[in-house]
Design a protein around this motif. Sequence first.
Motif, mmCIF file in Angstrom:
data_model
loop_
_atom_site.group_PDB
_atom_site.id
_atom_site.type_symbol
_atom_site.label_atom_id
_atom_site.label_comp_id
_atom_site.label_asym_id
_atom_site.label_seq_id
_atom_site.Cartn_x
_atom_site.Cartn_y
_atom_site.Cartn_z
ATOM 1 N N THR A 240 -80.099 -56.779 45.299
ATOM 2 C CA THR A 240 -79.730 -57.176 43.770
ATOM 3 C C THR A 240 -78.471 -55.997 43.585
ATOM 4 O OG1 THR A 240 -79.336 -55.880 41.328
ATOM 5 C CG2 THR A 240 -80.134 -54.126 42.523
ATOM 6 N N GLU B 266 -70.592 -56.611 40.704
ATOM 7 C CA GLU B 266 -70.438 -57.714 39.379
ATOM 8 C C GLU B 266 -69.390 -57.900 39.159
ATOM 9 O OE1 GLU B 266 -72.547 -59.029 37.941
ATOM 10 O OE2 GLU B 266 -75.165 -57.967 38.250
ATOM 11 N N THR C 102 -70.288 -57.797 28.585
ATOM 12 C CA THR C 102 -70.191 -58.039 29.739
ATOM 13 C C THR C 102 -70.954 -59.640 30.390
ATOM 14 O OG1 THR C 102 -72.237 -56.560 30.316
ATOM 15 C CG2 THR C 102 -70.611 -55.506 30.505
ATOM 16 N N THR D 46 -73.404 -61.420 33.439
ATOM 17 C CA THR D 46 -74.138 -60.933 34.637
ATOM 18 C C THR D 46 -73.906 -62.094 35.234
ATOM 19 O OG1 THR D 46 -76.340 -61.389 33.849
ATOM 20 C CG2 THR D 46 -75.805 -59.520 33.474
ATOM 21 N N ASN D 47 -74.264 -61.921 36.447
ATOM 22 C CA ASN D 47 -74.990 -63.510 37.479
ATOM 23 C C ASN D 47 -76.118 -64.132 37.029
ATOM 24 O OD1 ASN D 47 -72.393 -63.445 39.003
ATOM 25 N ND2 ASN D 47 -73.105 -61.939 40.122
ATOM 26 N N SER E 52 -75.034 -69.208 31.258
ATOM 27 C CA SER E 52 -74.481 -67.650 32.483
ATOM 28 C C SER E 52 -74.567 -67.095 30.721
ATOM 29 C CB SER E 52 -72.854 -67.495 32.689
ATOM 30 O OG SER E 52 -72.736 -67.800 33.904
ATOM 31 N N SER F 137 -73.513 -60.362 27.713
ATOM 32 C CA SER F 137 -74.370 -59.548 26.905
ATOM 33 C C SER F 137 -73.820 -58.991 25.881
ATOM 34 C CB SER F 137 -74.952 -58.722 27.416
ATOM 35 O OG SER F 137 -75.813 -57.570 26.582
#
Length: 421
Positions: free
Chosen positions: A191, A197, A361, A363-364, A371, A374
């Motif tokens: 990850t 990120e 934010t 994330t990928n 996408s 959050s």
Amino acid sequence: MRQLILKIPTGNKEKVHNLVKEFEGKNTIHLSESDHHHDVFFVYLPNKKVNNFLKAIDEFEKPEITLIPRGIISLYPPASDSPDQVADVQAKSSLEIYLGGIQSVGSMFGLFGYSFVAGIIVWIGLFTSTSYLLVAAMLVAPFAGPAMNAALATAAGKMPLLRSSLSRYAIAIGTGIVASFLLTLAFPLTTLTPLMEEVSQVSKFALFLPLVSGFAGAINICQSERDSLVSGAAVGILVAASLAPPVGLIGAGLYMMDWQVVFSSLFRILLQLFGIHLAATLVFYFYGKVTPQGVRFLKGSKITGLITTLVVVVGIGAMMYWQFSQPPFLRKASMNTELNEVLGKELDKVNYIEVLNKDVTFTNVKMDNRSIASFSATIVAKDTVIPSEVLKADILNYLKNNLTHSYDNIYEVYQINVMEN
């Protein structure tokens, strides 16, 4: 001022002195060689006059020239003008700018070595989320030289130099990617780390950094060393700042087959190449006077410069279109800030809570091919009578019904933390 040592066949003394006077030279020293076939002149010229002076000197038979690429303080009467004479610092001549770029090419071993080391350092920084290691990688990464030489080649219209510079650029970037991939292979990642990120996300202002970097890099090369307020190393860091992190990230992304990370990093690298190239080319051409016919002995092609510049401009335009037609894939970094502001405005309308912190934010990870954004906030109730679970449900419901923005291609998730008081 620059010092030149000239060796010219005897009989041209007066012509040389007249040329020196025409090009504002000072403190000329003339010596005759023992064989009486040549005269030697020590000439001190303003920086910008060097190139055209040497063009004029070419009329003499086989002149031998030594150019000292360092600033010279030349003092001459009246003595009261000395402060003004010292303060008169001009940019380098187009000849010195061009030859300096050629001279800075360096060895292939050094290019491979520094690129590999930079790839290792940036990977360690990304793996451990240590930001200062990214700065260290920027110091080591040899990206500034090929970038500036490619711009010089375009300004001068020299295709061989352009091909050589682009190949060195590709080698440096490819070596860094290989180093990062090999380290990820040795120490597998499943990850992305928080810093990975963050680095993988592109801002809608991404074009500004390469434009500024190219401008600063070219200015630093054109200016005399006594007139430069910023060191070359610092400018090199600025150029590498936009390249080293995504280069290290591509290696990790290839190992994890995270194509979103790979494509966003490739986008940034190509955008940096185009932006740096365009800005630096314009500075070299208009400020440094490096043109196809503007440098002594250089016979460049105007067509080469025009075609290359056109390709760069079209490339930038195409990448800007791609960036703004694919939300939020290539604008996550700036969308975080915009959406965070929207979240804050909505929470401020709820008068029975106090917002301790808030954040948005990306994330990928995708949901429904969108996408995920959050939206999170930590709040405390002004009225202690309201139960925490009820307050949390009310705020979640309020945000889902009232939070609006201009992006329709994101999947929203919410996290509300209620602190007890």
